[in-house]
Scaffold this motif. Structure first.
Motif, short mmCIF file in Angstrom:
data_model
loop_
_atom_site.label_atom_id
_atom_site.label_comp_id
_atom_site.label_asym_id
_atom_site.label_seq_id
_atom_site.Cartn_x
_atom_site.Cartn_y
_atom_site.Cartn_z
N ASN A 1 61.95 -8.64 0.03
CA ASN A 1 62.96 -7.87 0.54
C ASN A 1 63.75 -7.35 -0.38
N HIS A 2 63.88 -7.85 -1.81
CA HIS A 2 64.81 -7.64 -2.63
C HIS A 2 64.46 -6.73 -3.73
N LEU A 3 62.96 -6.35 -3.55
CA LEU A 3 62.48 -5.27 -4.75
C LEU A 3 63.06 -4.07 -4.38
N GLU A 4 63.32 -3.18 -5.44
CA GLU A 4 63.46 -1.84 -5.26
C GLU A 4 62.35 -1.03 -4.65
N ALA A 5 62.57 0.01 -4.23
CA ALA A 5 61.52 0.74 -3.57
C ALA A 5 60.37 1.17 -4.66
N ASP A 6 59.17 1.18 -4.39
CA ASP A 6 58.07 1.69 -5.21
C ASP A 6 57.96 0.68 -6.43
N GLU A 7 58.73 -0.41 -6.41
CA GLU A 7 58.51 -1.72 -7.57
C GLU A 7 57.23 -2.69 -6.98
N GLU A 8 56.42 -3.38 -8.11
CA GLU A 8 55.42 -3.92 -8.01
C GLU A 8 55.92 -5.15 -8.90
N PHE A 9 55.73 -6.42 -8.38
CA PHE A 9 56.06 -7.53 -9.05
C PHE A 9 54.64 -8.41 -9.09
N ASN A 10 54.06 -8.60 -10.47
CA ASN A 10 52.65 -8.94 -10.47
C ASN A 10 52.78 -10.44 -11.38
N ILE A 11 52.49 -11.41 -10.56
CA ILE A 11 52.38 -12.81 -11.28
C ILE A 11 50.97 -13.34 -11.49
N GLN A 12 50.85 -13.82 -12.91
CA GLN A 12 49.45 -14.54 -12.98
C GLN A 12 49.47 -15.46 -13.98
N THR A 13 48.40 -16.54 -13.25
CA THR A 13 48.39 -18.03 -13.82
C THR A 13 47.03 -18.23 -14.35
N ALA A 14 46.73 -18.62 -15.48
CA ALA A 14 45.41 -18.98 -15.95
C ALA A 14 45.73 -20.37 -16.53
#
Length: 126
Positions: free
Chosen positions: A79-92
């Motif tokens: 709900n708090h990301l700017e329009a057209d933003e993508e937050f990608n989190i990866q764990t290995a």
């Protein structure tokens, strides 16, 4: 005793209100992972641990009795990301040479949270 060896990193994503997102992150525990919201409003998460989120108790420690609330945190963050933003989190990660290895990915975009791991293989189309 085997110890999980893992690394987590994220892309940076611009949030609409940096102070609100700082307060949101402060209300949760990310284990030994670090997070930052810059003055420009860019959120990043990184560190040497798996990405699991717990609510924070009053003393700042994780509330393990409440269980893992990773999806709830990410839904609220969406709900708090700017329009057209993508937050990608990866764990290995891995625990010695034991099966299975840990691989997880979360993508937050357009108000939704997507999750992928290695649990369900799809057939290869010929």
């Amino acid at each position: 005793m085997a110890t999980l060896q893992a690394a987590t990193t994220s892309t940076g994503a611009i949030v609409s209100d940096p102070q609100v997102v700082r307060e949101l992150c402060e209300s949760y525990c990310f284990g030994t992972l670090d997070w930052e919201v810059t003055e420009d409003g860019e959120l990043t998460i990184w560190g040497y641990d798996g990405f699991e989120v717990y609510e924070a108790r009053e003393n700042g420690l994780p509330d393990y009795k409440g269980g893992i609330v990773t999806h709830e945190f990410l839904q609220e963050l969406a709900n708090h990301l700017e329009a057209d933003e993508e937050f990608n989190i990866q764990t290995a990660g891995f625990t010695k040479c034991r099966f299975p290895v840990l691989a997880r990915r979360y993508v937050v975009r357009d108000g939704e949270v997507l999750h992928a791991d290695l649990s369900s293989p799809d057939p290869i189309d010929e």
